[in-house]
Design a protein around this motif. Structure first.
Motif, mmCIF file in Angstrom:
data_model
loop_
_atom_site.group_PDB
_atom_site.id
_atom_site.type_symbol
_atom_site.label_atom_id
_atom_site.label_comp_id
_atom_site.label_asym_id
_atom_site.label_seq_id
_atom_site.Cartn_x
_atom_site.Cartn_y
_atom_site.Cartn_z
ATOM 1 N N MET A 1 7.726 1.093 -46.313
ATOM 2 C CA MET A 1 6.967 1.286 -45.894
ATOM 3 C C MET A 1 6.832 1.372 -43.901
ATOM 4 O O MET A 1 6.317 2.785 -44.017
ATOM 5 C CB MET A 1 5.585 0.432 -45.994
ATOM 6 C CG MET A 1 5.023 0.698 -47.578
ATOM 7 S SD MET A 1 3.957 -0.317 -48.207
ATOM 8 C CE MET A 1 3.127 -1.100 -46.553
ATOM 9 N N ILE A 2 7.358 1.045 -43.709
ATOM 10 C CA ILE A 2 6.853 1.115 -42.276
ATOM 11 C C ILE A 2 7.817 2.301 -41.124
ATOM 12 O O ILE A 2 7.759 3.439 -40.659
ATOM 13 C CB ILE A 2 7.627 0.121 -41.135
ATOM 14 C CG1 ILE A 2 6.753 -1.267 -41.006
ATOM 15 C CG2 ILE A 2 8.098 0.244 -39.853
ATOM 16 C CD1 ILE A 2 7.180 -2.960 -41.084
ATOM 17 N N GLU A 3 8.948 1.995 -42.038
ATOM 18 C CA GLU A 3 10.245 3.755 -41.786
ATOM 19 C C GLU A 3 9.324 4.481 -42.050
ATOM 20 O O GLU A 3 9.546 5.270 -41.023
ATOM 21 C CB GLU A 3 11.184 3.853 -42.953
ATOM 22 C CG GLU A 3 12.027 4.010 -42.054
ATOM 23 C CD GLU A 3 13.899 3.069 -43.195
ATOM 24 O OE1 GLU A 3 14.605 4.251 -43.331
ATOM 25 O OE2 GLU A 3 13.528 2.227 -43.531
ATOM 26 N N ARG A 4 8.329 4.648 -42.987
ATOM 27 C CA ARG A 4 8.604 6.411 -43.764
ATOM 28 C C ARG A 4 6.876 6.444 -43.041
ATOM 29 O O ARG A 4 6.376 7.261 -42.519
ATOM 30 C CB ARG A 4 7.826 5.783 -45.080
ATOM 31 C CG ARG A 4 8.273 7.288 -45.897
ATOM 32 C CD ARG A 4 7.557 6.703 -46.966
ATOM 33 N NE ARG A 4 7.930 5.989 -48.172
ATOM 34 C CZ ARG A 4 8.019 4.585 -48.455
ATOM 35 N NH1 ARG A 4 6.180 5.134 -49.167
ATOM 36 N NH2 ARG A 4 8.800 3.710 -49.334
ATOM 37 N N ARG A 5 5.735 5.499 -42.722
ATOM 38 C CA ARG A 5 5.000 5.293 -41.721
ATOM 39 C C ARG A 5 5.203 6.319 -39.910
ATOM 40 O O ARG A 5 5.167 6.807 -39.152
ATOM 41 C CB ARG A 5 4.509 4.169 -41.768
ATOM 42 C CG ARG A 5 2.774 4.759 -40.305
ATOM 43 C CD ARG A 5 2.177 3.575 -41.141
ATOM 44 N NE ARG A 5 1.466 3.392 -42.040
ATOM 45 C CZ ARG A 5 1.186 2.166 -42.474
ATOM 46 N NH1 ARG A 5 0.908 1.430 -41.782
ATOM 47 N NH2 ARG A 5 1.422 1.563 -43.826
ATOM 48 N N ALA B 1 7.785 7.823 -39.882
ATOM 49 C CA ALA B 1 8.572 8.366 -39.466
ATOM 50 C C ALA B 1 8.148 10.110 -39.311
ATOM 51 O O ALA B 1 7.993 10.980 -39.347
ATOM 52 C CB ALA B 1 9.433 9.226 -40.793
ATOM 53 N N VAL B 2 6.678 10.061 -40.065
ATOM 54 C CA VAL B 2 5.582 10.972 -40.233
ATOM 55 C C VAL B 2 6.076 11.856 -38.343
ATOM 56 O O VAL B 2 5.634 11.623 -37.847
ATOM 57 C CB VAL B 2 4.276 10.516 -39.727
ATOM 58 C CG1 VAL B 2 3.043 11.556 -40.034
ATOM 59 C CG2 VAL B 2 3.867 9.615 -41.408
ATOM 60 N N GLY B 3 6.051 13.068 -39.079
ATOM 61 C CA GLY B 3 6.085 14.433 -37.870
ATOM 62 C C GLY B 3 7.066 14.136 -37.038
ATOM 63 O O GLY B 3 7.682 15.384 -36.316
ATOM 64 N N ASN B 4 8.064 13.298 -37.391
ATOM 65 C CA ASN B 4 9.811 12.884 -37.045
ATOM 66 C C ASN B 4 10.429 14.090 -37.356
ATOM 67 O O ASN B 4 10.246 13.832 -38.824
ATOM 68 C CB ASN B 4 9.869 11.572 -36.426
ATOM 69 C CG ASN B 4 11.839 11.741 -35.865
ATOM 70 O OD1 ASN B 4 11.844 13.220 -35.212
ATOM 71 N ND2 ASN B 4 11.845 10.566 -35.795
ATOM 72 N N ARG B 5 10.851 15.228 -37.204
ATOM 73 C CA ARG B 5 12.225 16.209 -38.599
ATOM 74 C C ARG B 5 11.396 16.745 -39.838
ATOM 75 O O ARG B 5 10.622 16.024 -40.050
ATOM 76 C CB ARG B 5 12.871 15.140 -38.675
ATOM 77 C CG ARG B 5 14.687 15.618 -37.904
ATOM 78 C CD ARG B 5 14.882 14.472 -37.719
ATOM 79 N NE ARG B 5 15.118 14.067 -35.811
ATOM 80 C CZ ARG B 5 16.147 14.815 -35.179
ATOM 81 N NH1 ARG B 5 16.937 15.623 -35.727
ATOM 82 N NH2 ARG B 5 16.183 14.186 -33.860
ATOM 83 N N VAL C 1 17.452 3.280 -36.013
ATOM 84 C CA VAL C 1 17.911 1.804 -36.433
ATOM 85 C C VAL C 1 16.737 0.753 -36.637
ATOM 86 O O VAL C 1 17.778 -0.381 -36.986
ATOM 87 C CB VAL C 1 17.464 1.236 -34.225
ATOM 88 C CG1 VAL C 1 17.273 -0.822 -34.367
ATOM 89 C CG2 VAL C 1 19.418 1.184 -33.572
ATOM 90 N N ILE C 2 15.661 1.143 -37.597
ATOM 91 C CA ILE C 2 15.148 -0.190 -38.489
ATOM 92 C C ILE C 2 16.081 -0.485 -39.881
ATOM 93 O O ILE C 2 15.969 -1.554 -39.899
ATOM 94 C CB ILE C 2 13.845 0.999 -38.812
ATOM 95 C CG1 ILE C 2 12.619 0.237 -37.528
ATOM 96 C CG2 ILE C 2 12.621 0.408 -39.327
ATOM 97 C CD1 ILE C 2 11.660 1.143 -37.736
ATOM 98 N N PRO C 3 16.658 0.616 -39.959
ATOM 99 C CA PRO C 3 16.825 0.493 -41.198
ATOM 100 C C PRO C 3 18.309 -0.288 -41.205
ATOM 101 O O PRO C 3 18.465 -1.786 -42.187
ATOM 102 C CB PRO C 3 17.938 1.269 -42.033
ATOM 103 C CG PRO C 3 17.081 2.759 -41.644
ATOM 104 C CD PRO C 3 16.736 1.824 -39.649
ATOM 105 N N SER C 4 19.143 -0.460 -39.998
ATOM 106 C CA SER C 4 20.337 -1.344 -40.407
ATOM 107 C C SER C 4 19.782 -2.887 -39.627
ATOM 108 O O SER C 4 19.988 -4.064 -40.246
ATOM 109 C CB SER C 4 21.070 -0.880 -38.799
ATOM 110 O OG SER C 4 21.276 0.560 -39.515
#
Ligand SMILES: Nc1ncnc2c1ncn2[C@@H]1O[C@H](COP(=O)(O)OP(=O)(O)O)[C@@H](O)[C@H]1O
Ligand SMILES: [Mg+2]
Lengths: 244, 219
Positions: free
Chosen positions: B209-213, B215-219, B145-148
């Protein structure tokens, strides 16, 4: 007389007009391994999912460890703690590491402290042969490894009963064996298991009883010897001719 | 040289306006997020009535221009109740009600985008619905949801400029007031525009930046 762990009495389930389960009776006793076979769409998954109420039965009864799961007085969450489930698609939690996947429910439900839960996770990983994957994330594992983690995750709640819904059907052929081996060991350790499977070799070798389902009814139940050796029903014979 | 003098002398007022814009945006978004969560829970609940109410609300907010909503609150509601609503309060109400509707749709979409098998696995382990949501579904939904969500935040930030119409002295209104004194439309609107772009670009970068942080470990 062995204790009855799971009992379905005239279990029925319909989705709208579609009667998927048309009165299933089955008793599974402690330590028994029951394999369920049958054509796709015959209601095997639905039956299994009714046992822990992932689907709401529309008729009949399911009794797990003496509790009627549909009874208002039974706590379904408590009952589920004692009846683990392994899914065809693994359904590991992708945002958690392997250890966290396994620890999550014991910490959340049994208020186990984190250190003890982590230690337990490590033991279980050893049991399923994945000690080195404790810190990996699901996406970094092969299908076979993911499914073994899923088994460990279910075992972490120390259930008496395990349900398996085609645990090897989503796997590449070379990974089927490693998962079946873990399940076979579990059976040997005395776990009560209900396994929906297309692995006839496993059903023949590991199960105490085999249930053949077709069209929402149990067509035939017997020992592997009976079902695979001398099936009585024509529908069973036809099915086995197709898959063997 | 003239250009920088004009911009330089306008800057303190403009930054004052920017501060107001950011304040109103931030407060509105806090309320909007709460409204969004509430509406989302109503839509996902078993209650048909709550679901219908939430859907009607969302449809109304979608159909209503922000400017009309702000007039309705600032003039209409104030008149009907014979009270005076400050432009700040009316602005926050307008933006929160509006963004809350969009956020609820974003939240609902995020939750529904999480594979149904995740809920089933969590429930099969004995987790009650609420715990399964909290421990398994929401952490995954948030990432989706973060990007939207950030996108909606940016839209709301830009929508504050509409509220200059009810007299809120935010960035756009500050620009207007300066031009009323010095008649330097080109210089001032250019500056105002650049300030919006810079602020919003910074916001998007931070969110990425938050998104990338996460996403670590996920997928
Ligand atoms: N949630 C559902 N809604 C409607 N129909 C369903 C649902 N789940 C299963 N079915 C139907 O029930 C029948 C039995 O499905 P299932 O139990 O998955 O069979 P099996 O596991 O033996 O392949 C199928 O016809 C399937 O389409
Ligand atoms: Mg199935």
């Amino acid at each position: 007389m062995a204790t009855v762990k799971v009992e379905a009495k005239n279990l029925q389930k319909s989705f709208g007009m579609l009667d998927v389960l048309q009165g299933i009776d089955l008793e599974v006793t402690e330590g028994e391994v029951v394999c369920m076979i049958g054509p796709s769409g015959s209601g095997k998954s639905t039956f299994l999912r009714c046992l822990n109420r992932l689907e709401e039965p529309t008729g009949g009864q399911v009794i797990v460890d003496g509790f009627d799961i549909m009874d208002k007085k039974s706590d379904i969450n408590k009952i589920r703690e004692n009846i683990g489930m392994v899914f065809q698609q693994f359904n590991l939690f992708p945002h958690l590491s392997v250890t966290e996947n396994i620890m999550m429910a014991p910490v959340d439900r049994k208020k186990m402290d984190k250190a003890a839960a982590a230690q337990k996770a490590q033991q279980l990983l050893k049991k399923v042969g994945l000690s080195d994957k404790a810190d990996a994330y699901p996406a970094q594992l092969s299908g076979g490894q993911q499914q073994r983690v899923a088994i460990a995750r279910a075992l972490a709640m120390e259930p008496d009963i395990m349900l398996f819904d085609e645990p090897t059907s989503a796997l590449d052929p070379e990974m089927v064996g490693e998962v079946l081996a873990v399940m076979q060991q579990l059976a040997k350790d005395g776990m009560t298991m209900i396994v929906v499977t297309h692995e006839m070799g496993f059903a023949r070798e590991v199960s105490d009883r085999v249930v053949f389902m077709d069209g929402g009814v149990v067509v035939e139940v017997g020992t592997p010897e009976e079902i695979f050796g001398h099936p009585r029903e024509q529908r069973t014979i036809d099915f086995l001719n197709k898959v063997l | 040289m003239k250009f920088f003098e004009i911009v330089g002398s306008a800057m303190p007022s403009l930054l004052q306006g920017l501060l107001k814009t950011l304040e109103i945006t931030a407060v509105s978004l806090v309320f909007a997020t709460m409204i969004g969560l509430l509406l989302c829970m109503m839509q996902l609940s078993n209650s048909k009535v709550l679901g219908v109410i939430a859907r009607i609300y969302v449809d109304c907010m979608r159909g209503l221009p922000v400017m009309v909503l702000s007039f309705f609150i600032y003039f209409g509601v104030a008149q009907a109740l014979s009270i005076r609503i400050s432009s700040d309060v009316a602005s926050v109400m307008t933006l929160a009600l509006n963004a809350g509707a969009y956020l609820s749709e974003i939240f609902r979409g995020g939750i529904q985008a999480v594979n149904i098998g995740q809920m089933e696995a969590a429930r099969s382990l004995g987790l009650p619905y609420g715990r399964a949501m909290r421990k398994v579904i929401l952490p995954q939904a948030i990432r989706i949801v973060i990007p939207s969500m950030v996108n909606q935040f940016i839209i709301t930030l830009k929508d504050t400029s509409i509220l200059s119409i009810i007299g809120m002295v935010e960035l756009t209104q500050s620009g207007k007031l300066i031009i009323a004194r010095n008649f330097k439309s080109f210089e001032i609107w250019l500056t105002v525009g650049v300030i919006y772009i810079v602020v919003i670009t910074i916001l998007s970068r931070v969110s990425r930046m938050i998104e990338r942080r996460m996403a670590v470990g996920n997928r």
